[in-house]
Design an enzyme around this catalytic site. Structure first.
Site, PDB file in Angstrom:
ATOM      1  N   ALA A 206      24.415  -5.218 -36.893  1.00  0.00           N
ATOM      2  CA  ALA A 206      24.821  -4.911 -35.200  1.00  0.00           C
ATOM      3  C   ALA A 206      26.246  -3.990 -35.073  1.00  0.00           C
ATOM      4  O   ALA A 206      26.888  -3.885 -36.254  1.00  0.00           O
ATOM      5  CB  ALA A 206      24.983  -6.061 -34.355  1.00  0.00           C
ATOM      6  N   ASN A 207      26.899  -3.707 -34.101  1.00  0.00           N
ATOM      7  CA  ASN A 207      28.140  -3.291 -33.984  1.00  0.00           C
ATOM      8  C   ASN A 207      28.892  -3.848 -32.835  1.00  0.00           C
ATOM      9  O   ASN A 207      28.231  -4.892 -32.068  1.00  0.00           O
ATOM     10  CB  ASN A 207      28.179  -1.860 -34.041  1.00  0.00           C
ATOM     11  CG  ASN A 207      27.358  -1.145 -32.648  1.00  0.00           C
ATOM     12  OD1 ASN A 207      27.821  -1.179 -31.617  1.00  0.00           O
ATOM     13  ND2 ASN A 207      26.244  -0.419 -33.010  1.00  0.00           N
ATOM     14  N   ARG A 208      29.939  -3.582 -32.349  1.00  0.00           N
ATOM     15  CA  ARG A 208      30.658  -4.027 -31.384  1.00  0.00           C
ATOM     16  C   ARG A 208      30.629  -3.634 -30.036  1.00  0.00           C
ATOM     17  O   ARG A 208      31.509  -3.965 -29.117  1.00  0.00           O
ATOM     18  CB  ARG A 208      32.263  -3.994 -31.789  1.00  0.00           C
ATOM     19  CG  ARG A 208      32.577  -4.749 -33.178  1.00  0.00           C
ATOM     20  CD  ARG A 208      34.077  -4.683 -33.432  1.00  0.00           C
ATOM     21  NE  ARG A 208      34.479  -4.831 -34.728  1.00  0.00           N
ATOM     22  CZ  ARG A 208      34.573  -6.054 -35.217  1.00  0.00           C
ATOM     23  NH1 ARG A 208      34.427  -7.042 -34.407  1.00  0.00           N
ATOM     24  NH2 ARG A 208      34.810  -6.560 -36.490  1.00  0.00           N
TER      25      ARG A 208
END
Ligand code: PMT
Length: 408
Positions: A206-208
């Site tokens: 995932a990412n932020r």
């Protein structure tokens, strides 16, 4: 532009209340119908008679003593715009919390009209985190804030918190009213949030990205009259009038956008799409006792590049660039490579910028080379700036008049 507009002018109890009289006079001179509403606090600073004489009708102050049994809904529903000048810390807090404590707060909660709020208070109060948090909340809901100025305050103090000059307030009202419906009749498709690429049955890459910037674009587009479809990976409150398609992976986002693209007049790709995903997704949960897994990655589809390659005539395609170095050069290269009309570059290494923050700071690069810079501000204001440029791009393009509903 102000002629014939019905504007509710709310006045709260601050020393700057006298300037509301000048705001009212200027609005009336420009042809607006000004409906004045004062709080009990405001009556300590100016008399009803003064404001009644210079507005278009007598001042109202209470839910209970007017001819109508429900003055707040009537005022809220019939207004083209509501402006509060000056707005005290109490008013900001009540409005942000949804507290209906008097006629003015009732009107603010009982309207779908655009609202312009002009805070004025002492510097310490203006800079207090509680006040700033309330201002941020209101902004995120699309309330237009006319920032106070620096200057002389009550009691001989000097600092930030002085009510904006009446001409600035009237200009802000004009700007809001003129932006009102400039996306009416258009289908705006926005993507938001970070994609999640499965490793196994429970783990993802995932990412932020929080989705806040994409949701702000969707909310702003809807407020400006567009039909909005939001392709989202996150679960945030859905802005009024926006239809959400929930997806998780880059492949799902690509499928949704490929389906929506042919009917879209504008696409804004604010999502943070994973660039890589595991080649193989394990069926169950990878167990520690099976050893450390070697995860082999493959590139995801570049959704935006695909949309750029098949862009129909007249469609405005907007990409974002999340950069940590060489902001402008990288953004320009993505603009060309992905066949975009506009790219919104954010330096996500800078404080308060990009992922997860309520704020952002961006450089907007158009295909023709025009560059605009927006200093750190809330994400709704960034959205406003993006869509104003989109409107300009459409107006300057060769879209047939029948499709051009933009007049700015
Ligand atoms: O969601 P928030 O927390 O509010 O944060 C906002 C944001 C930082 C995520 C947003 O402002 C932003 O910069 N979004 C784009 C992030 C990104 O993926 O940037 P990029 O430079 O890697 O990609 C360039 C463009 O191509 C983007 O529009 C991206 O959506 C698109 N892309 C990227 C990879 C890919 N496989 N497909 C794509 O379509």
């Amino acid at each position: 532009m102000l002629a014939g507009k019905r504007i509710v002018l709310g006045v709260t109890g601050g020393i700057a209340a006298y300037k509301a009289v000048e705001v009212s006079r200027r609005l009336v001179d420009a042809g607006a119908h000004v409906v004045p509403v004062m709080t009990a606090g405001a009556e300590h600073f100016i008399g009803r008679t003064t404001l009644s004489a210079l507005a278009s009708e007598p001042v109202q102050t209470s839910l209970w003593d007017e001819a109508s049994p429900i003055p707040h809904t009537l005022l809220g529903q019939t207004a083209d715009l509501i402006v509060v000048a000056p707005a005290t810390a109490r008013l900001l807090a009540a409005y942000a919390a949804g507290l209906s404590t008097d006629l003015l707060t009732n009107v603010l909660l009982a309207t779908r009209a655009p609202v312009v709020v002009c805070p004025a208070m002492h510097t310490e109060m203006w800079e207090h985190p509680a006040v700033q948090a309330n201002v941020a909340t209101l902004r995120s809901r699309g309330v237009h804030i006319v920032e106070p100025e620096e200057g002389r305050l009550a009691g001989g103090d000097v600092g930030a918190g002085r009510l904006a000059a009446p001409e600035r307030i009237v200009a802000a009202i004009e700007a809001v009213l003129s932006a009102g419906d400039d996306l009416a009749g258009l289908h705006v498709v926005v993507s938001a949030g970070g994609t999640r690429e499965p490793i196994d049955a429970v783990r993802v890459i995932a990412n932020r990205s929080s989705g806040k910037q994409g949701y702000a674009v969707a909310a702003e587009a809807a407020a400006r009259g567009a039909r909005v479809t939001l392709v989202s990976t996150v679960d945030l409150p859905v802005p009024g009038g926006v239809v959400v398609r929930t997806v998780e992976t880059a492949a799902q986002m690509q499928a949704a956008l490929t389906e929506l693209a042919p009917s879209a007049d504008v696409i804004v790709m604010a999502a943070a799409v994973a660039d890589f995903r595991p080649v193989v997704v394990a069926a169950g949960k990878l167990k520690k006792d099976q050893g450390i897994p070697q995860i082999v990655l493959e590139p995801t589809p570049d959704i935006l590049a695909g949309l750029g390659a098949s862009k129909p005539a007249g469609q405005v395609l907007v990409g974002f660039a999340a950069e940590t170095s060489d902001l402008l050069a990288n953004a320009e290269s993505k603009l060309q490579r992905k066949n975009l009309d506009l790219i919104v570059a954010n330096d996500v290494a800078a404080p308060g910028v990009g992922f997860q923050h309520d704020t952002n700071a961006v450089t907007l690069v158009q295909r023709g080379g025009e560059v605009d810079t927006i200093a750190l501000t809330d994400k709704r204001s960034i959205a406003r700036a993006i869509l104003t440029i989109v409107v300009g791009i459409r107006a300057a393009s060769t879209i047939p008049n029948s499709k051009r509903s933009l007049t700015k």
